[in-house]
Design an enzyme around this catalytic site. Sequence first.
Site, PDB file in Angstrom:
ATOM      1  N   THR A  53       0.854  -1.202   0.000  1.00  9.65           N
ATOM      2  CA  THR A  53       0.000   0.000   0.000  1.00  9.65           C
ATOM      3  C   THR A  53       0.885   1.245   0.000  1.00  9.65           C
ATOM      4  O   THR A  53       2.083   1.168  -0.300  1.00  9.65           O
ATOM      5  CB  THR A  53      -0.992  -0.038   1.195  1.00  9.65           C
ATOM      6  N   ASN A  54       0.318   2.385   0.297  1.00 10.86           N
ATOM      7  CA  ASN A  54       1.090   3.626   0.348  1.00 10.86           C
ATOM      8  C   ASN A  54       0.576   4.498   1.488  1.00 10.86           C
ATOM      9  O   ASN A  54      -0.350   4.113   2.193  1.00 10.86           O
ATOM     10  CB  ASN A  54       1.017   4.351  -1.002  1.00 10.86           C
ATOM     11  N   ASP A  55       1.151   5.674   1.627  1.00  8.17           N
ATOM     12  CA  ASP A  55       0.869   6.520   2.795  1.00  8.17           C
ATOM     13  C   ASP A  55      -0.419   7.335   2.700  1.00  8.17           C
ATOM     14  O   ASP A  55      -0.726   8.098   3.616  1.00  8.17           O
ATOM     15  CB  ASP A  55       2.033   7.505   3.000  1.00  8.17           C
TER      16      ASP A  55
END
Length: 401
Positions: A211-213
């Site tokens: 995933t990402n931030d």
Amino acid sequence: MLKNKKIAVYVTGGIAVYKVCDLVRKFIKAGADVKVAMTASATEFVTPLTFQVLSKNDVYLDTFDEKVSSEVAHIHLADWCDLAVVAPATANIIAKMANGIADDFVSTALLATTAPIFIAPAMNQHMFENPATVRNLTTLQVDGRMIIEPNTGFLAEGYVGKGRLPEPDEILAFIEAGLLEQQIDLPLSTKKVIITAGGTKERIDPVRFITNDSSGKMGYSLAKSASLLGADVTLISTTSNLPLPVNVTRVIVESSQEMEQAVLERFATSDIVIMAAAVSDYRPIQEAKEKIKKTESLLTLELEKTTDILATLGKMKDHQLLIGFAAETTNLAEYAKGKLAKKKADMIVANDVSKSNAGFNSDTNEVTIFTNDQEPIHVSVRSKDLIADEILQVALSKIKK
Ligand SMILES: Cc1cc2nc3c(=O)[nH]c(=O)nc-3n(C[C@H](O)[C@H](O)[C@H](O)COP(=O)(O)O)c2cc1C
């Protein structure tokens, strides 16, 4: 929605006065002009100085303390405001308002007010359930006053009951929704808007993902802003832990594939699509059915490109206004302009995610809006709600053409 609104806040003598300090701050933050009036009992809990500093205006206390000779203060405040908020509203002020009693500054100014009045009762559960209070609140409702229901929870008396003043954010959302209901001809009232939010999760196995931030905050702010402009908003989000703006339909998805499907299902009937989600560029070629065991010292994951949803929509669009986001750490303008052309988008909102006060997870943002027929519009650092308002103003100018 509250930007440039003139709000008269009437504070009466309940223990929840402290929460109204924060409510006034939030009104100011939303761009409203606030003037506060307090009952004598309210000043026993918080000093007028607190509200004077927070509202940046003198606080009204006494009907006969006429500071400006050319006006009568309680009539001036009643006429000045676009809306009035009584918070916390004691059983006493509720009884007085229901019966037209005007024996101090607060009750007299409220009796003279023609603008919408929101009342947030807060008191002991037995006071709230007393037939007299129930009767008075019913009368006020019939008179067209908007009652913000108290919450059930731990009361100052030390037991659980109904009577707690809702949190400032809840009061704010209620007021915005209430004002919306009274308005007709909002600029987006006939438009369907799709907004995506959050970072997608691409499963490696049942317990792991890529995933990402992205927090989803920008997408939620856009949903709120579009809803307040009257749009029929569907928020397609990977996160469900942010407060859902009023009148917004939320569809929870996880992966880029689910997000793509949810957007495509609704695209043909939509008018504006804002892709604020951070969609993963790659996903594991295969999701392991069982948890991958720790065996070898090296593990290689094979990744494949995900579908570029924005580019797909760019090829499909006919009447839709298509808005994308570019989160970059270098050469922002160059990438944003490239994206605008390559993806056939109408607007690209570019933000520099390397800055601490902009982009992922931050409550603030700083963006530059690129369009096909205008010079780039730079929006300096401010809350994501205010950034969303600016983005929608640009979008509005495009769909009016
Ligand atoms: C410690 C304390 C807390 C109180 N909290 C409340 C309250 O939450 N709600 C309420 O209706 N009255 C509460 N009261 C009673 C009111 O202050 C009282 O009825 C007063 O006359 C209200 O005046 P006002 O409506 O002019 O502000 C409280 C009183 C005290 C001493």
